[in-house]
Motif scaffolding. Structure first.
Motif, mmCIF file in Angstrom:
data_model
loop_
_atom_site.group_PDB
_atom_site.id
_atom_site.type_symbol
_atom_site.label_atom_id
_atom_site.label_comp_id
_atom_site.label_asym_id
_atom_site.label_seq_id
_atom_site.Cartn_x
_atom_site.Cartn_y
_atom_site.Cartn_z
ATOM 1 N N ASN A 108 0.836 -1.199 0.000
ATOM 2 C CA ASN A 108 0.000 0.000 0.000
ATOM 3 C C ASN A 108 0.873 1.253 0.000
ATOM 4 N N HIS A 109 0.488 2.221 -0.788
ATOM 5 C CA HIS A 109 1.244 3.461 -0.914
ATOM 6 C C HIS A 109 1.190 4.240 0.398
ATOM 7 N N ILE A 110 2.356 4.695 0.874
ATOM 8 C CA ILE A 110 2.377 5.485 2.114
ATOM 9 C C ILE A 110 2.842 6.912 1.878
ATOM 10 N N GLY A 111 3.315 7.209 0.659
ATOM 11 C CA GLY A 111 3.713 8.575 0.358
ATOM 12 C C GLY A 111 4.832 8.631 -0.658
ATOM 13 N N LYS B 283 1.351 12.914 0.629
ATOM 14 C CA LYS B 283 1.240 12.534 -0.786
ATOM 15 C C LYS B 283 0.713 11.107 -0.945
ATOM 16 N N LYS B 284 0.244 10.509 0.146
ATOM 17 C CA LYS B 284 -0.289 9.152 0.118
ATOM 18 C C LYS B 284 -1.441 9.066 -0.864
ATOM 19 N N ASP B 285 -1.449 8.022 -1.695
ATOM 20 C CA ASP B 285 -2.494 7.795 -2.686
ATOM 21 C C ASP B 285 -3.080 6.410 -2.454
ATOM 22 N N LEU B 286 -4.314 6.367 -1.970
ATOM 23 C CA LEU B 286 -4.967 5.101 -1.634
ATOM 24 C C LEU B 286 -5.184 4.203 -2.840
#
Length: 123
Positions: A100-103, A115-118
């Motif tokens: 999972n993207h964290i930033g 800048k996190k993108d779910l």
């Protein structure tokens, strides 16, 4: 090599690659790395970022958008240079162990979690 004479090689124990030697020289002799030009029209190379730190990062066999994905050894986060951005917009995408993207990180490894993108995943 001493005096450009291949018969006079100096062996350094524990250095098994050019990247490891470069990292050792940077740390021990405070040598600067190959700087990335923030006016560049190309994204940075991995060795122009924090990903060159072989003590902290390990290359994986995984590729995203033509770029190698690195695993941060200490906490299993995954990093790759975003191939779509260059110059001052260049950055590294960072994901947790589950993909999972964290930033986004700057080239020195400072993560901006705003800048996190779910919608971004790597696994």
């Amino acid at each position: 090599m001493k005096n450009n004479d291949e018969t006079q090689l100096i062996k350094l124990d524990g250095i098994d690659s050019y990247l490891a030697l470069q990292n050792w020289l940077e740390v021990k002799l405070s040598l600067s790395r190959i700087e990335y030009d923030l006016l560049s029209k190309y994204p940075p190379k991995d060795q122009q970022t924090i990903l060159r730190d072989t003590q902290r990062f390990q290359k994986t066999q995984n590729i995203y958008d033509g770029r190698t994905i690195y695993r941060e050894i200490l906490n299993d986060r995954y990093w790759y240079v975003d191939n779509l951005h260059f110059g001052q917009a260049s950055h590294i995408e960072v994901f947790n162990a589950q993909g999972n993207h964290i930033g986004e990180s700057d080239l020195e490894g400072n993560i901006d979690e705003t800048k996190k993108d779910l919608n971004k995943k790597i696994f």
